[in-house]
Design an enzyme around this catalytic site. Structure first.
Site, PDB file in Angstrom:
ATOM      1  N   GLU A 274       0.951  -1.055  -0.080  1.00  0.00           N
ATOM      2  CA  GLU A 274       0.018   0.072   0.015  1.00  0.00           C
ATOM      3  C   GLU A 274       1.137   1.226  -0.054  1.00  0.00           C
ATOM      4  O   GLU A 274       1.518   1.645   1.069  1.00  0.00           O
ATOM      5  CB  GLU A 274      -0.909   0.040   1.222  1.00  0.00           C
ATOM      6  CG  GLU A 274      -2.148   0.835   0.840  1.00  0.00           C
ATOM      7  CD  GLU A 274      -2.078   2.092   1.722  1.00  0.00           C
ATOM      8  OE1 GLU A 274      -1.921   3.219   1.030  1.00  0.00           O
ATOM      9  OE2 GLU A 274      -2.089   2.184   3.049  1.00  0.00           O
ATOM     10  N   CYS A 308      -2.083   8.631   3.336  1.00  0.00           N
ATOM     11  CA  CYS A 308      -1.782   8.284   1.888  1.00  0.00           C
ATOM     12  C   CYS A 308      -3.118   8.656   0.868  1.00  0.00           C
ATOM     13  O   CYS A 308      -3.145   8.726  -0.119  1.00  0.00           O
ATOM     14  CB  CYS A 308      -1.558   6.885   1.627  1.00  0.00           C
ATOM     15  SG  CYS A 308      -2.269   5.732   2.529  1.00  0.00           S
TER      16      CYS A 308
END
Ligand code: UN1
Length: 516
Positions: A274, A308
């Protein structure tokens, strides 16, 4: 900055509660207990709010790593035979302990990361929710049955544990990312070696203590262990080790690529990534601009832009772009930036000096390319690592600011004229994590949700781009890395699929050819 009457918690008291008021080991394994602090390099944990050291952690060395990995391998041989619903009970108990200790834990998260206690609680709430999701999921790790062409044969698939999972997490979510990946790993029958960012070691130690309490109560010792090395060479042992069946990595694309190279070179091991996002939100000419401005504001400034999923690009229809920017400025004005220990703080500091430098450089670079910083953009003149959220207009899709992820509260505004152009701008970046659209036009929305729409792992309509809904799968494609965790089938990524065929009738296809 001194603590005032508005202080939300007593740092010393909270740290003492978790034994973090003295040098604490960063290594924990079943056979080892907490590792020795003697002769280990010391990580100084400083609070980004004022740069003061709040804790000292004795880093894991190569010797500690060997003990941790050997214990994780040994425990997994037992853990894999524990029925999944019981594994789920353990994870749920960890969640309960997080909930019971949420105030103290939120304080530790704030001291580690600098995020406001409101946000710290949010991330811990996510960990609690993740524990309930995982506990339920543990009873529902379904396989399917298939129809065999052979008479009296049964065919089905089943899901089995992988082994030891190495869980590497970033500084921005020291609890939520561990919970997302660790709880699914545990219900899957894997043991977990957690390597948190050495920038935020205190949260990891506090959580490990709660894990140990739950483990002692339920006889689940050693499922979760902790490994906090100070340098990359020791950290790489976890990535390169063939005893570690899977590496779950959350962090930058640059490091993610390295993890993929190392893990991928030994076939049969798995990685889940990720990595970076460069999240865009299209605001069309039919959007409710008030709603959009509020949602985008939290998307940009929340977690000081260090998520993020933070909103990095607003792709606004040319007819409403100025009005939207005006509303965003008004909303940005209402955000209180400050020390997370102060009551009114919504947004805290950046994590370190390097992040402040990146913030400065990206804004200067955008201006050199011809964009304008129309809101904020300055480093705030006070102790600590505080910056003003920034709105940058006149950004062209190819500008560096629009192409790369900067972990800071900066948003680029790009104007478009028709929807196809907006989608092309939106998808015209290397990353593919979160995306959004603000619109009241059904055709626009469904176009963005169609095969020629958003190329990201997450799409949000009339919302901000930030955050993880634990019920949904979390992760993204392209350079974000393709991994998924949390809900909606993501548990399968932590298990191996086995196709089973059972001949229960006692006849063989070779019966007419072989006579025994
Ligand atoms: C969340 O957004 O609530 O950096 C958790 C991030 C993710 C963390 C998800 N890795 O935004």
């Amino acid at each position: 900055m001194t603590e005032t009457t508005t202080t939300l918690f007593d740092s010393e008291k909270v740290l003492a509660e978790f034994g973090l008021d003295q040098v604490h080991s960063g290594s924990y394994a079943d056979s080892l207990g907490w590792g020795t602090v003697e002769g280990r390099p010391v990580i100084e944990a400083s609070c980004p709010a004022d740069g003061e050291t709040v804790g000292r952690v004795a880093a894991s060395d190569a010797e500690d790593y060997e003990l941790i990995v050997a214990a994780a391998v040994g425990t997994q041989e037992r853990w894999r035979m524990v029925p999944p619903p019981r594994r789920g009970e353990f994870v749920r108990r960890i969640g309960q302990l997080i909930e019971e200790n949420i105030d103290s834990l939120a304080a530790v998260v704030s001291l580690d990361t600098g995020k406001s206690t409101m946000e710290a609680r949010g991330e811990l709430r996510e960990a609690v929710d993740m524990s309930t999701l995982a506990a339920g999921q543990a009873r529902m790790m379904y396989g399917s049955t298939q129809q065999s062409q052979r008479a009296e044969h049964r065919m089905y698939d089943q899901w089995l544990p992988l082994g030891v999972v190495g869980l590497i997490s970033a500084y921005n979510f020291p609890a939520a990312v561990w919970a997302q990946n660790g709880f699914l790993s545990a219900i899957a029958g894997n043991t977990v070696i957690w390597k948190p960012s050495p920038k935020v070691p205190l949260t990891a130690i506090a959580l490990q203590k709660l894990v140990n309490k739950a483990a002692a109560e339920l006889g689940c010792e050693g499922v979760f262990s902790l490994f906090i090395p100070a340098d990359d060479a020791v950290a790489e042992k976890l990535i390169a080790d063939t005893r570690v069946a899977m590496v779950s990595f959350t962090g930058s694309t640059g490091v993610g690529r390295k993890v993929a190279d190392i893990v991928g070179s030994t076939l049969g091991r798995r990685y889940q990534l990720e990595c970076s996002g460069n999240n865009g939100c299209i605001v069309d000419e039919t959007a409710d601009l008030q709603l959009a401005a509020k949602a985008l504001t939290f998307g940009v400034v929340g977690t000081t832009g260090q998520r993020c999923t933070s909103t990095r690009r607003v792709i606004a229809h040319v007819s409403i772009a100025d009005e939207l920017v005006g509303l965003m400025k008004k909303a940005f004005d209402q955000i209180t930036i400050g020390d997370p220990r102060e009551k009114d703080t919504v947004v805290g500091p950046l994590i370190d000096r390097r992040a402040v430098e990146d913030y400065r450089e990206v804004l200067a670079g955008a201006e050199r390319e011809g964009a304008s910083v129309v809101y904020g953009g300055r480093v705030i003149d006070r102790p600590g690592l505080y910056v003003e959220p920034a709105i940058v207009t006149g950004v062209e899709p190819h500008f560096a600011i629009a192409q790369s992820e900067t972990f800071a509260p900066i948003v680029s505004v790009l104007a478009y004229e028709d929807l196809d152009e907006a989608i092309a701008i939106h998808n015209g970046v290397a990353q593919g994590l979160a995306s959004g659209m603000h619109s009241t036009d059904l055709t626009h929305i469904e176009t963005f949700l169609s095969a020629r729409g958003s190329d990201c792992g997450i799409v949000r309509i009339n919302m901000g781009t930030t955050g993880a809904d634990v019920g949904a799968a979390f992760g993204g494609d392209k350079e974000t890395g393709g991994g998924r965790t949390a809900g909606s089938g993501a548990w399968q990524g932590f298990m191996r699929r086995q196709s089973v065929c059972v001949n229960w009738g006692g006849t063989s296809a070779w019966d007419s050819r072989i006579d025994l």
